[in-house]
Write a protein that holds these residues in place. Structure first.
Motif, PDB file in Angstrom:
ATOM      1  N   ILE A   1       0.692  -1.203  -0.028  1.00 12.87           N
ATOM      2  CA  ILE A   1       0.134   0.011  -0.146  1.00 12.87           C
ATOM      3  C   ILE A   1       0.757   1.123   0.043  1.00 12.87           C
ATOM      4  CG2 ILE A   1      -0.230   0.211   2.583  1.00 12.87           C
ATOM      5  CD1 ILE A   1      -3.233   0.940   2.101  1.00 12.87           C
ATOM      6  N   SER A   2       2.119   1.274   0.837  1.00  9.25           N
ATOM      7  CA  SER A   2       2.651   2.370   0.809  1.00  9.25           C
ATOM      8  C   SER A   2       3.445   2.749  -0.571  1.00  9.25           C
ATOM      9  CB  SER A   2       3.941   2.114   1.738  1.00  9.25           C
ATOM     10  OG  SER A   2       4.811   3.046   1.723  1.00  9.25           O
ATOM     11  N   THR A   3       3.896   1.633  -1.178  1.00 10.03           N
ATOM     12  CA  THR A   3       4.445   1.642  -2.447  1.00 10.03           C
ATOM     13  C   THR A   3       3.364   2.242  -3.464  1.00 10.03           C
ATOM     14  OG1 THR A   3       6.082  -0.200  -2.394  1.00 10.03           O
ATOM     15  CG2 THR A   3       4.833   0.192  -4.410  1.00 10.03           C
ATOM     16  N   ARG A   4       2.195   2.021  -3.439  1.00 10.04           N
ATOM     17  CA  ARG A   4       1.031   2.568  -4.256  1.00 10.04           C
ATOM     18  C   ARG A   4       0.799   3.880  -3.823  1.00 10.04           C
ATOM     19  NH1 ARG A   4      -3.163  -2.139  -4.853  1.00 10.04           N
ATOM     20  NH2 ARG A   4      -3.829  -0.671  -6.571  1.00 10.04           N
ATOM     21  N   LEU A   5       0.636   4.320  -2.886  1.00  9.31           N
ATOM     22  CA  LEU A   5       0.290   5.722  -2.375  1.00  9.31           C
ATOM     23  C   LEU A   5       1.537   6.532  -3.145  1.00  9.31           C
ATOM     24  CD1 LEU A   5      -0.803   4.976   1.432  1.00  9.31           C
ATOM     25  CD2 LEU A   5      -1.947   5.909  -0.482  1.00  9.31           C
ATOM     26  N   GLN A   6       2.601   6.174  -2.816  1.00 10.01           N
ATOM     27  CA  GLN A   6       3.736   6.948  -3.452  1.00 10.01           C
ATOM     28  C   GLN A   6       3.718   7.280  -4.701  1.00 10.01           C
ATOM     29  OE1 GLN A   6       7.008   5.992  -1.089  1.00 10.01           O
ATOM     30  NE2 GLN A   6       8.407   7.233  -2.288  1.00 10.01           N
ATOM     31  N   ARG A   7       3.402   6.029  -5.399  1.00  6.70           N
ATOM     32  CA  ARG A   7       3.231   6.014  -7.087  1.00  6.70           C
ATOM     33  C   ARG A   7       2.244   7.042  -7.450  1.00  6.70           C
ATOM     34  NH1 ARG A   7       3.831  -0.257  -8.195  1.00  6.70           N
ATOM     35  NH2 ARG A   7       2.070  -0.058  -9.658  1.00  6.70           N
ATOM     36  N   LEU A   8       1.209   6.798  -6.752  1.00  8.32           N
ATOM     37  CA  LEU A   8      -0.029   7.689  -7.154  1.00  8.32           C
ATOM     38  C   LEU A   8       0.383   9.209  -7.068  1.00  8.32           C
ATOM     39  CD1 LEU A   8      -2.823   7.222  -8.386  1.00  8.32           C
ATOM     40  CD2 LEU A   8      -3.644   7.012  -6.086  1.00  8.32           C
ATOM     41  N   ALA A   9       1.094   9.582  -5.809  1.00  8.10           N
ATOM     42  CA  ALA A   9       1.343  10.883  -5.391  1.00  8.10           C
ATOM     43  C   ALA A   9       2.193  11.414  -6.402  1.00  8.10           C
ATOM     44  CB  ALA A   9       2.083  10.759  -4.239  1.00  8.10           C
ATOM     45  N   GLU A  10       3.271  10.606  -6.854  1.00  8.98           N
ATOM     46  CA  GLU A  10       4.133  10.813  -7.880  1.00  8.98           C
ATOM     47  C   GLU A  10       3.525  11.279  -9.295  1.00  8.98           C
ATOM     48  OE1 GLU A  10       7.302  11.581  -7.632  1.00  8.98           O
ATOM     49  OE2 GLU A  10       8.233  11.299  -9.545  1.00  8.98           O
ATOM     50  N   GLN A  11       2.706  10.452  -9.489  1.00  8.56           N
ATOM     51  CA  GLN A  11       2.053  10.665 -10.941  1.00  8.56           C
ATOM     52  C   GLN A  11       0.989  11.773 -11.088  1.00  8.56           C
ATOM     53  OE1 GLN A  11      -0.442   6.948 -11.573  1.00  8.56           O
ATOM     54  NE2 GLN A  11      -1.175   7.662 -13.379  1.00  8.56           N
ATOM     55  N   LEU A  12       0.580  12.361  -9.872  1.00  8.51           N
ATOM     56  CA  LEU A  12      -0.593  13.561  -9.686  1.00  8.51           C
ATOM     57  C   LEU A  12       0.303  14.882  -9.769  1.00  8.51           C
ATOM     58  CD1 LEU A  12      -2.983  12.050  -7.290  1.00  8.51           C
ATOM     59  CD2 LEU A  12      -3.493  12.486  -9.696  1.00  8.51           C
ATOM     60  N   ARG A  13       1.551  14.467  -9.248  1.00  5.81           N
ATOM     61  CA  ARG A  13       2.422  15.585  -8.973  1.00  5.81           C
ATOM     62  C   ARG A  13       2.859  16.250 -10.359  1.00  5.81           C
ATOM     63  NH1 ARG A  13       7.159  17.103  -9.107  1.00  5.81           N
ATOM     64  NH2 ARG A  13       8.076  14.922  -9.026  1.00  5.81           N
ATOM     65  N   LYS A  14       3.308  15.167 -10.990  1.00  4.35           N
ATOM     66  CA  LYS A  14       4.020  15.366 -12.438  1.00  4.35           C
ATOM     67  C   LYS A  14       3.007  15.905 -13.271  1.00  4.35           C
ATOM     68  CE  LYS A  14       7.527  11.862 -12.715  1.00  4.35           C
ATOM     69  NZ  LYS A  14       7.523  10.506 -13.016  1.00  4.35           N
ATOM     70  N   ASP A  15       1.687  15.518 -13.318  1.00  9.59           N
ATOM     71  CA  ASP A  15       0.749  15.912 -14.223  1.00  9.59           C
ATOM     72  C   ASP A  15       0.353  17.655 -13.792  1.00  9.59           C
ATOM     73  OD1 ASP A  15       0.594  13.660 -15.622  1.00  9.59           O
ATOM     74  OD2 ASP A  15      -1.332  13.457 -15.789  1.00  9.59           O
ATOM     75  N   GLY A  16       0.479  17.709 -12.357  1.00 11.37           N
ATOM     76  CA  GLY A  16       0.137  18.985 -11.851  1.00 11.37           C
ATOM     77  C   GLY A  16       1.114  20.053 -12.620  1.00 11.37           C
ATOM     78  N   VAL A  17       2.513  19.709 -12.534  1.00  8.51           N
ATOM     79  CA  VAL A  17       3.566  20.556 -13.457  1.00  8.51           C
ATOM     80  C   VAL A  17       2.941  20.741 -14.786  1.00  8.51           C
ATOM     81  CG1 VAL A  17       5.658  20.643 -14.036  1.00  8.51           C
ATOM     82  CG2 VAL A  17       5.202  19.582 -12.015  1.00  8.51           C
TER      83      VAL A  17
END
Lengths: 165, 165
Positions: free
Chosen positions: B12-28
């Motif tokens: 779960i930790s891994t997946r949360l992090q991946r999702l966070a990263e994905q959203l952050r990049k698209d935010g940029v």
DNA sequence: CAAATATACGTAGTTGGCTACGCTTCCGCA
DNA sequence: TGCGGAAGCGTAGCCAACTACGTATATTTG
């Protein structure tokens, strides 16, 4: 109540990351409490090797959803811990085939009860009105079809076109 | 279907992090598309300053739920971008008081429509059977009462005591 | 009111993921 | 059948958070 919690969805990435970090750290503590020297980040690699036996670097990366350089870093650590071993594929010289060592296999069986404990605990924690695991599943599925940025830009142009010339 | 998705909660930790990263990049990407030079990681600081006016370093850190060193790093970047300014507190020489500059305030109002677009998009994305934002709220609340590790160790001892001699 | 403790801030170095790039080996097709 | 693109692996360096620790000022207390 602090402001960021109210800022809501805009800080979603931040909050996901915080939660991930929190769980990872506590994961270390739980292993430690059981006298096991294991880092949560190793879990995906070990687990996939436990399930599939022998895999190449790229295969592991793809299974656990990491990039191959990240995977290589993990593999280096695991090799240093003597939990895995690797050798060249005889039929394809480009490939490195990875497998668990005896020590690795022993560790896996030792970790069984801990994993089960963690699963029960996380199930308890996430057993709320909105289930976190399922929510992640669902959002990942939605994003796979079309990413966040793509959706946003689409929504923007749609709004603009409301009043077509 | 890859193994890690089945390993479920343990990753779960891994997946949360991946999702966070994905959203952050698209935010940029979304900011960029609107011609705005802004990084998602700056949002919490800017937003809290926008809402509260003047704050010290530790106050900001506490509001946004970061450690103070992380906050200092962000403040340095924002100061270089001339979005914030700071000066010593006259009544307490230890404190540095931070506030938005005119440029910072202008940027905030320029970002209003983008934030609104992002909010609508994320709402669309997370509007699934299990709502991700609400799930995070709920899990954070649960964990605040008692952390993951604490719960696990408690559950362990409870199980052990099942057969008391 | 001096000494001990607490608070505020800062720096240095770590972590766990990433992208970009390059080298080697394999394979399909002209 | 040999050569150009694809696949597999590796290195280097980035990024956004963190912990550990140090210094300076403020506050509390014997």
């Amino acid at each position: 109540m602090n402001v960021i919690d109210n800022a809501g969805v805009l800080a979603i990435s931040t909050r996901l990351q915080r939660l991930a970090e929190q769980l990872r750290k506590d994961g270390v503590l739980i292993y430690k409490d059981h006298g096991i020297d294991f880092e949560p980040k190793w879990f995906p690699v070990i687990f996939v090797l436990h399930n599939k036996g022998v895999l190449s670097v790229v295969e592991i990366a793809s299974e656990i959803g990491y990039t191959h350089p990240s995977t290589i870093t993990l593999l280096k650590e695991l090799e240093k811990e003597k939990l895995i071993k690797s050798g060249r594929d005889k039929t394809d010289e480009r490939k490195r085939l990875i497998h668990l060592t005896e020590k690795g296999k022993e560790l896996v069986s030792k970790m069984g009860p801990v994993w089960s404990l963690m699963i029960r605990t996380i199930t308890e924690i996430t057993n709320t009105t909105n289930n976190l695991m399922r929510a992640i599943d669902e959002v990942e599925a939605v994003l796979q079809k079309k990413g966040f940025a793509e959706r946003a830009l689409e929504l923007k142009s749609k709004t603009k076109k409301k009043k077509p010339e």
